[in-house]
Design a protein around this motif. Structure first.
Motif, mmCIF file in Angstrom:
data_model
loop_
_atom_site.group_PDB
_atom_site.id
_atom_site.type_symbol
_atom_site.label_atom_id
_atom_site.label_comp_id
_atom_site.label_asym_id
_atom_site.label_seq_id
_atom_site.Cartn_x
_atom_site.Cartn_y
_atom_site.Cartn_z
ATOM 1 N N TYR A 1 3.607 -3.778 -4.605
ATOM 2 C CA TYR A 1 2.901 -2.517 -4.878
ATOM 3 C C TYR A 1 1.946 -2.664 -6.071
ATOM 4 O O TYR A 1 0.793 -2.250 -6.020
ATOM 5 C CB TYR A 1 3.923 -1.414 -5.141
ATOM 6 C CG TYR A 1 3.320 -0.027 -5.265
ATOM 7 C CD1 TYR A 1 3.041 0.739 -4.133
ATOM 8 C CD2 TYR A 1 3.019 0.508 -6.513
ATOM 9 C CE1 TYR A 1 2.488 2.002 -4.237
ATOM 10 C CE2 TYR A 1 2.461 1.769 -6.633
ATOM 11 C CZ TYR A 1 2.203 2.509 -5.495
ATOM 12 O OH TYR A 1 1.654 3.765 -5.608
ATOM 13 N N ARG A 2 2.434 -3.278 -7.135
ATOM 14 C CA ARG A 2 1.607 -3.403 -8.342
ATOM 15 C C ARG A 2 0.426 -4.348 -8.096
ATOM 16 O O ARG A 2 -0.699 -4.067 -8.520
ATOM 17 C CB ARG A 2 2.468 -3.920 -9.493
ATOM 18 C CG ARG A 2 1.720 -4.076 -10.791
ATOM 19 C CD ARG A 2 2.639 -4.467 -11.934
ATOM 20 N NE ARG A 2 1.875 -4.774 -13.132
ATOM 21 C CZ ARG A 2 1.365 -5.962 -13.385
ATOM 22 N NH1 ARG A 2 1.532 -6.950 -12.517
ATOM 23 N NH2 ARG A 2 0.679 -6.174 -14.497
ATOM 24 N N LEU B 1 -6.608 -3.690 -4.332
ATOM 25 C CA LEU B 1 -7.182 -2.493 -3.717
ATOM 26 C C LEU B 1 -8.462 -2.040 -4.428
ATOM 27 O O LEU B 1 -9.463 -1.739 -3.752
ATOM 28 C CB LEU B 1 -6.146 -1.370 -3.680
ATOM 29 C CG LEU B 1 -6.564 -0.101 -2.937
ATOM 30 C CD1 LEU B 1 -6.938 -0.412 -1.495
ATOM 31 C CD2 LEU B 1 -5.442 0.938 -2.979
ATOM 32 N N HIS C 1 -2.096 -2.360 -5.803
ATOM 33 C CA HIS C 1 -2.729 -1.175 -6.366
ATOM 34 C C HIS C 1 -3.488 -1.445 -7.659
ATOM 35 O O HIS C 1 -4.465 -0.741 -7.943
ATOM 36 C CB HIS C 1 -1.671 -0.088 -6.590
ATOM 37 C CG HIS C 1 -1.331 0.646 -5.330
ATOM 38 N ND1 HIS C 1 -1.868 1.872 -5.009
ATOM 39 C CD2 HIS C 1 -0.532 0.297 -4.288
ATOM 40 C CE1 HIS C 1 -1.411 2.258 -3.826
ATOM 41 N NE2 HIS C 1 -0.590 1.326 -3.372
ATOM 42 N N GLU C 2 -3.073 -2.425 -8.423
ATOM 43 C CA GLU C 2 -3.747 -2.645 -9.704
ATOM 44 C C GLU C 2 -4.852 -3.680 -9.620
ATOM 45 O O GLU C 2 -5.759 -3.673 -10.462
ATOM 46 C CB GLU C 2 -2.719 -3.064 -10.769
ATOM 47 C CG GLU C 2 -1.739 -1.953 -11.120
ATOM 48 C CD GLU C 2 -0.853 -2.321 -12.289
ATOM 49 O OE1 GLU C 2 -1.085 -3.392 -12.898
ATOM 50 O OE2 GLU C 2 0.076 -1.552 -12.587
ATOM 51 N N PHE D 1 -9.753 0.740 -10.905
ATOM 52 C CA PHE D 1 -9.934 2.084 -10.350
ATOM 53 C C PHE D 1 -10.899 2.924 -11.190
ATOM 54 O O PHE D 1 -11.549 3.827 -10.672
ATOM 55 C CB PHE D 1 -8.587 2.791 -10.222
ATOM 56 C CG PHE D 1 -7.909 2.519 -8.910
ATOM 57 C CD1 PHE D 1 -8.509 2.893 -7.709
ATOM 58 C CD2 PHE D 1 -6.693 1.868 -8.859
ATOM 59 C CE1 PHE D 1 -7.908 2.633 -6.487
ATOM 60 C CE2 PHE D 1 -6.075 1.602 -7.639
ATOM 61 C CZ PHE D 1 -6.695 1.990 -6.451
ATOM 62 N N LEU E 1 0.817 -1.220 0.000
ATOM 63 C CA LEU E 1 0.000 0.000 0.000
ATOM 64 C C LEU E 1 0.850 1.269 0.000
ATOM 65 O O LEU E 1 0.461 2.281 -0.612
ATOM 66 C CB LEU E 1 -0.911 0.011 1.237
ATOM 67 C CG LEU E 1 -2.116 -0.927 1.229
ATOM 68 C CD1 LEU E 1 -2.771 -0.958 2.610
ATOM 69 C CD2 LEU E 1 -3.130 -0.496 0.175
#
Length: 349
Positions: free
Chosen positions: A73-74, A81, A77-78, A211, A65
């Motif tokens: 991270y990827r 999340l 976040h992709e 997103f 995060l």
């Protein structure tokens, strides 16, 4: 007292001084319960981000995060999340819609699914996919909102409008629900390409979340959320009857219109994003009402926090049970919802 009786601790009646201390203790207990509910929600959010093809520990979730250099991270976040945020919004939307519908109609069976509102949104999406070739969320949402609004108005009108009874509303909703789902099935079976476009959507799934979907759903969700929470005190007054509500300064027609708009925004947006998901809006208000009582100033916040717990918890369970694939969250809530609702019915006897 029945759980659907008129609220007595909501400030619309004069409270005797002798009752002030018990009321303060009750408020403290409810506040503590709400804080525990927030902690439970935080735990489910972490689990939702952690579970997947590769399990991430709490430390790995935090690194994913906050640290752009992290190898997680990827992934976070992709993929995970956006899915978690979408589940959070859809759970809140369905739970709040069910709670305010039950309060408005004084019908314990009032639920966006059982009253046909989700079916109306589904019919709008199916029509857009089959007859107009639309295949995106942003295209779906306007048709979902139109379908949800039309069915909400029809159920209210067929059920008798201001003179509607719980039984008439339930019958009108059940009839429209069956009719519209038959229409959705027939429309999709007539076009194999449309079936491919909405294959995951028809079972109720968070798998396609990104997103872009979260961002586009956010304005509809935020507007519906604000209206629903602001309706708590007026709906408490309306539970005393139209004449008493007017005497307290409320405007029944405005309240009913506002609630219908909120339900349309919440259910239309949620169904367009994830497909029809049942039992969340029906179950969660029933589960929290024995603790909060009928006062919507407590019931709505509890429902807003715990409905995403049920939805995201079902999504995590679907990923575990269906591994290496997954079971759609709509399937899991349907399988869990029936037995849970039967248990609540027996416990309330």
């Amino acid at each position: 007292m029945s759980t659907y009786d008129t609220p007595t601790d909501q400030g619309v009646r004069t409270t005797a001084p002798a009752a002030a201390a018990p009321a303060a203790r009750r408020a403290s207990v409810r506040l503590a319960g709400l804080l525990i509910s927030f902690a439970l929600l935080a735990l489910v959010l972490v689990l939702s981000i952690g579970f997947g093809a590769r399990f991430l520990s709490i430390g790995e979730v935090w690194a994913g995060l906050t640290d752009p250099a992290s190898e997680y991270y990827r992934i976070v976040h992709e993929m995970r999340l956006p899915r978690t945020l979408l589940g959070l919004m859809v759970g809140m939307a369905l739970g709040l819609a069910g709670a305010i519908m039950q309060a408005l109609t004084r019908n314990p069976l009032a639920d966006p699914g059982l009253l046909g509102i989700n079916a109306g949104a589904s019919a709008g999406v199916a029509s857009a996919a089959v007859f107009l070739g639309i295949g995106s969320f942003y295209g779906y949402i306007w048709f979902a909102l139109a379908g949800a609004a039309a069915v909400t108005a029809m159920v209210y009108a067929v059920g008798g409008g201001r003179s509607a009874t719980p039984a008439r509303l339930a019958l009108a909703g059940a009839a429209l629900n069956a009719t519209l789902y038959s229409y959705v099935s027939a429309a999709l079976l007539s076009d194999s390409q449309a079936i491919e476009k909405v294959k995951f959507w028809t079972a109720g799934s968070l798998a396609s979340a990104d997103f872009a979907t979260v961002t586009r759903l956010l304005p509809f969700f935020a507007a519906g959320l604000v209206v629903a929470l602001l309706a708590a005190r007026p709906l408490n007054a309306l539970s005393l009857g139209d004449d008493a509500a007017r005497a307290l300064g409320a405007r029944p027609a405005v309240i009913r219109t506002a609630v219908i708009i909120a339900v349309t925004l919440l259910c239309g947006g949620a169904t367009a994003a994830c497909g029809p998901i049942v039992f969340v809006g029906l179950l969660v208000p029933h589960m929290v009402r024995p603790f909060t009582g009928p006062d919507l100033r407590w019931l709505l916040p509890y429902t807003a926090v715990l409905a995403p717990v049920l939805l995201l918890g079902s999504d995590v369970l679907g990923r575990i049970l269906g591994s290496p694939g997954e079971l759609q969250v709509g399937t899991v809530t349907a399988v869990l919802g029936g037995p849970l609702f039967l248990y609540l019915v027996r416990a309330a006897r």
